[in-house]
Design an enzyme around this catalytic site. Structure first.
Site, PDB file in Angstrom:
ATOM      1  N   PRO A 134       7.420  11.810  -0.546  1.00  0.00           N
ATOM      2  CA  PRO A 134       8.574  12.553  -0.019  1.00  0.00           C
ATOM      3  C   PRO A 134       8.180  13.776   0.805  1.00  0.00           C
ATOM      4  O   PRO A 134       8.870  14.134   1.757  1.00  0.00           O
ATOM      5  CB  PRO A 134       9.328  12.955  -1.290  1.00  0.00           C
TER       6      PRO A 134
ATOM      7  N   ILE B 100       7.921   2.507   0.903  1.00  0.00           N
ATOM      8  CA  ILE B 100       6.852   1.540   0.663  1.00  0.00           C
ATOM      9  C   ILE B 100       7.336   0.120   0.969  1.00  0.00           C
ATOM     10  O   ILE B 100       8.178  -0.434   0.253  1.00  0.00           O
ATOM     11  CB  ILE B 100       6.328   1.641  -0.782  1.00  0.00           C
TER      12      ILE B 100
ATOM     13  N   GLU C 114      -4.573  -1.979  11.052  1.00  0.00           N
ATOM     14  CA  GLU C 114      -3.139  -1.826  10.788  1.00  0.00           C
ATOM     15  C   GLU C 114      -2.396  -1.482  12.074  1.00  0.00           C
ATOM     16  O   GLU C 114      -1.337  -2.050  12.377  1.00  0.00           O
ATOM     17  CB  GLU C 114      -2.911  -0.735   9.749  1.00  0.00           C
TER      18      GLU C 114
ATOM     19  N   MET D  14       1.018   5.122   0.526  1.00  0.00           N
ATOM     20  CA  MET D  14       0.462   6.386   1.000  1.00  0.00           C
ATOM     21  C   MET D  14       1.523   7.469   1.081  1.00  0.00           C
ATOM     22  O   MET D  14       1.359   8.559   0.564  1.00  0.00           O
ATOM     23  CB  MET D  14      -0.194   6.194   2.380  1.00  0.00           C
TER      24      MET D  14
ATOM     25  N   GLN E   8      20.087  -5.737  43.267  1.00  0.00           N
ATOM     26  CA  GLN E   8      18.771  -5.133  43.417  1.00  0.00           C
ATOM     27  C   GLN E   8      18.385  -4.274  42.217  1.00  0.00           C
ATOM     28  O   GLN E   8      17.228  -4.299  41.765  1.00  0.00           O
ATOM     29  CB  GLN E   8      18.714  -4.290  44.691  1.00  0.00           C
TER      30      GLN E   8
ATOM     31  N   THR F 294       2.822   8.150  13.487  1.00  0.00           N
ATOM     32  CA  THR F 294       3.783   8.389  14.550  1.00  0.00           C
ATOM     33  C   THR F 294       3.097   8.463  15.918  1.00  0.00           C
ATOM     34  O   THR F 294       1.881   8.659  16.014  1.00  0.00           O
ATOM     35  CB  THR F 294       4.537   9.709  14.328  1.00  0.00           C
TER      36      THR F 294
ATOM     37  N   ILE G 127       0.860  -1.173   0.000  1.00  0.00           N
ATOM     38  CA  ILE G 127       0.000   0.000   0.000  1.00  0.00           C
ATOM     39  C   ILE G 127       0.898   1.225   0.000  1.00  0.00           C
ATOM     40  O   ILE G 127       1.899   1.270   0.723  1.00  0.00           O
ATOM     41  CB  ILE G 127      -0.976   0.015   1.190  1.00  0.00           C
TER      42      ILE G 127
ATOM     43  N   ARG H 213      24.910 -14.574  33.540  1.00  0.00           N
ATOM     44  CA  ARG H 213      26.036 -13.640  33.471  1.00  0.00           C
ATOM     45  C   ARG H 213      26.438 -13.222  34.885  1.00  0.00           C
ATOM     46  O   ARG H 213      25.587 -12.824  35.693  1.00  0.00           O
ATOM     47  CB  ARG H 213      25.639 -12.412  32.662  1.00  0.00           C
TER      48      ARG H 213
END
Length: 384
Positions: free
Chosen positions: A129, A162, A247, A126, A284, A370, A124, A273
């Site tokens: 730039p 894309i 989405e 969308m 702690q 975002t 898709i 470790r």
């Protein structure tokens, strides 16, 4: 804390997904990262295993089951296998709903069988730039010429970032069909691989998700038959708004699975470790850090599972999906960063999976909207 129940068939599907990824993807993923792309034959194999088009009716070659939990299972297993280059979630979670909801019978007959078999890879388009989350800024135009069966849209413009862009045979493209209409003057056109004037730029070099082909797309007088219009002319904005919650939910699914994986592996590391003669997990500060992450991961899982249930009932709202997307992806970057710190210098070595997780996680708060855009959506829903 136990998850909300899944049916035995979902767990059987999980086993099939895990087996497929272990055999077909995990051994080759490092090479795919070097190549910057996943081979097309992997998609064909995924189609044979029923991993593509799970919600597509059987008459078109799909799984015939409208149950997003199958998508969730596949997304979780891809995250756990660290096969970030495999673009099946975008194909199933993002593109499929557009085709099922908006395509005509003729379009479904033309595209869905290949979509399910892996012979047609989808994307898709969308982002441009100069336009990301702001649909009003889209400049790719589609001018209609002719009438009836001979009508075409002449498309000019470009898209960038894309996903599946190099491999894609079918690209749902957001175009401006009414220049005076702003966001509400956009439409969705399906542009196909061999249409004259449709070209791809470079496979973009990214800091993470190296195996995922991410491309620039260019349209130079591409004559797209009017029968490739998806949904209503000038209805693109509304079609996008209908599809975005799923989405964003899919991104949240990947985020929480990634959080759980890195936490699980970091806990094991902290138990083995040693520093100053004892396991670093016995300090702690380490215990507190692990406890905080485990608590937040549990909260994220509980909220996500509720969102999945609501989505299955058709009740997931746009603000709720935005909450899930921004909070889980920000949590992912936070947890991965904290886990890398616990690894010390080894966490900075690329041979350690935590280092790759650190790099790959960064895009999660950006694509799909975002974090800032998600907060804006939530804020507006509150009447402020």
């Amino acid at each position: 804390m136990d998850r909300e129940p899944y049916e035995p068939e979902h767990e059987a599907f999980r086993s099939a997904c895990r087996t497929f990824l272990e055999r077909q993807c995990v051994p080759h993923h490092k090479q795919w990262e070097a190549d910057g792309i996943v081979p097309r034959d992997v998609w064909i194999e995924a189609g044979k295993q029923g991993l593509l088009g799970m919600g597509v009716p059987e008459e078109f070659g799909g799984g015939g089951v409208s149950d997003f939990r199958y998508n969730v299972v596949l997304g979780e297993e891809i995250a756990r296998a660290r096969c970030s280059g495999v673009g099946f979630p975008l194909h199933n979670d993002v593109v499929e709903p557009y085709l099922l909801r908006l395509a005509t019978q003729e379009q479904k007959e033309r595209w869905l069988p290949g979509f399910c078999s892996g012979e047609i890879i989808s994307a898709i388009a969308m982002t441009e730039p100069g336009a990301g989350s702001d649909l009003q800024g889209i400049r790719t135009t589609a001018v209609k010429e002719g009438t009836g069966a001979d009508a075409v849209y002449v498309v000019n413009g470009s898209k960038t970032f894309i996903t599946n862009g190099i491999n894609a045979d079918l690209v749902i493209t957001v175009v401006k069909t009414d220049p005076a209409g702003g966001a509400k003057g956009t439409s969705l056109l399906v542009i196909e691989r061999d249409m004259p004037g449709f070209t791809r730029g470079r496979n973009l070099e990214k800091i993470g998700l190296k195996a995922q082909d991410t491309a620039e797309l260019f349209f130079d007088d591409v004559r797209v038959p009017a029968c490739n219009l998806l949904g209503q002319e000038n209805g693109g904005f509304f079609h996008l708004m209908e599809a975005l919650p799923q989405e964003r939910l899919a991104i949240a699914v990947y985020a929480v699975a990634a959080v759980e994986l890195v936490l699980e592996e970091t806990l094991k590391y902290c138990k083995t470790r040693t520093a100053f003669g004892k396991p670093i997990g016995s300090f702690q500060n380490t215990r507190f850090t692990l406890a905080e992450m485990a608590t937040e991961a549990t909260i994220a899982r509980a909220f996500l599972d509720k969102c999945i249930r609501l989505h299955g009932e058709g009740q997931l709202s746009i603000p709720d999906a935005a909450m899930a997307k921004w909070w889980t992806t920000e949590l992912q970057t936070k947890v991965v960063n904290a886990c890398l710190q616990l690894y010390g210098g080894y966490g900075y070595m690329s041979e350690y999976p935590i280092a790759q997780a650190f790099i790959d996680s960064r895009i999660q708060t950006i694509y799909g909207g975002t974090t800032e855009i998600m907060k804006e959506i939530v804020g507006r829903s509150m009447g402020v």
